[in-house]
Design an enzyme around this catalytic site. Structure first.
Site, PDB file in Angstrom:
ATOM      1  N   ASP A  54      29.197  32.090  35.863  1.00  0.00           N
ATOM      2  CA  ASP A  54      28.933  31.682  34.490  1.00  0.00           C
ATOM      3  C   ASP A  54      29.485  32.711  33.504  1.00  0.00           C
ATOM      4  OD1 ASP A  54      27.566  29.384  35.283  1.00  0.00           O
ATOM      5  OD2 ASP A  54      25.644  30.438  35.406  1.00  0.00           O
ATOM      6  N   TYR A 114      25.713  39.512  45.905  1.00  0.00           N
ATOM      7  CA  TYR A 114      25.540  39.805  44.484  1.00  0.00           C
ATOM      8  C   TYR A 114      24.638  41.019  44.286  1.00  0.00           C
ATOM      9  CZ  TYR A 114      27.274  35.124  43.123  1.00  0.00           C
ATOM     10  OH  TYR A 114      28.043  34.002  42.911  1.00  0.00           O
TER      11      TYR A 114
END
Length: 267
Positions: A54, A114
């Protein structure tokens, strides 16, 4: 026409990007790479990405693949892409290599990793961290967050942590969820899974923040997890503190098998 598949590894600072996906009139990571490829090749290529990010999310190693009719030398392609993108100082092409036709950036992947960075009231705030670290105005209890993280590891339905969707499964295999306080006081949340749903990482870390500040009990968190439905009790944290560390793939002879397994799960 025969095409040659190329794997591109990319790193970027997402602060000034409107995400990955090419969008007319917006500066995106995929859009810049696609524009550069159009200048190199006569045909308009399609880019397939391993993990869509995003707006505001960063990447140390993003992976994509592209099929080209012109079949350029990969070393030349790498240098040409870097030359065309040299003014984009927040985007860097790490590597470009020829890939087998059964390599798929998304479906061949077996893991995504992540890190989400947080700082709480235990440590000093430095303004230069504002693009990469999420600031929490509370004292977070590390041991509570670690207990919560360990209870979320495994093969589960993570519907409570995913953006609602009509199609597709929310079952994922979360292999790693670690909470590590750094010497400077930052708290780093490390996560690894076969795949993540949209906003899943930010929601998972958001749930731990609520547990760490005492706003959510472990019992309630695990109850929401079992119900597997989105709840306002689990906040979605902002994207700027999230970084894609890397994508993992099996050995080349296992690409085709992994592609089939992933397609069966995700489509």
């Amino acid at each position: 026409m025969n095409k040659t598949r190329y794997r591109l590894d990319v790193a970027y600072d997402g602060a000034n990007f409107c995400g990955w996906a090419p969008q007319p009139g917006l500066r995106t990571v995929g859009g810049l790479i696609l524009d550069a490829l159009r200048l190199i090749c006569s045909e308009p290529p399609d880019i397939v990405i391993a993990a869509r990010t995003d707006a505001g999310v960063h990447a140390l190693q993003q992976v994509c693949h592209v099929d080209l009719i012109s079949s350029p030398d990969p070393v030349w392609l790498l240098h040409r892409l870097r030359s065309l993108l040299k003014s984009e100082t927040d985007l860097h092409i790490l590597s470009a290599v020829k890939a087998p036709v059964n390599f798929h950036a998304r479906f061949s992947a077996i893991g995504r990793r992540y890190v989400y960075r947080v700082i709480d009231k235990r440590s000093s705030w430095y303004p230069q961290n504002r693009y990469f670290v999420y600031r929490v105005n509370a004292f977070l209890q590390d041991y509570r967050m670690r207990r919560a993280a360990s209870g979320l590891i495994g093969l589960k339905d993570f519907g409570a942590f995913c953006k609602p969707r009509r199609m597709g499964s929310t079952v994922r295999h979360l292999r790693q969820f670690e909470v590590i306080r750094q010497p400077d006081g930052q708290i780093h949340f490390f996560l690894e899974s076969d795949a993540f749903c949209h906003s899943m990482v930010r929601n998972l870390v958001g749930s731990l923040i609520e547990v760490g500040r005492g706003a959510l009990t472990l019992q309630d968190l695990f109850c929401y997890t079992k119900i597997a439905k989105r709840t306002p009790k689990i906040p979605t944290l902002p994207p700027h503190a999230l970084t894609l560390i890397g994508i993992d793939y099996p050995q080349e002879h296992l690409f085709e098998c992994q592609n089939r397994k992933t397609r069966q799960k995700r489509t």
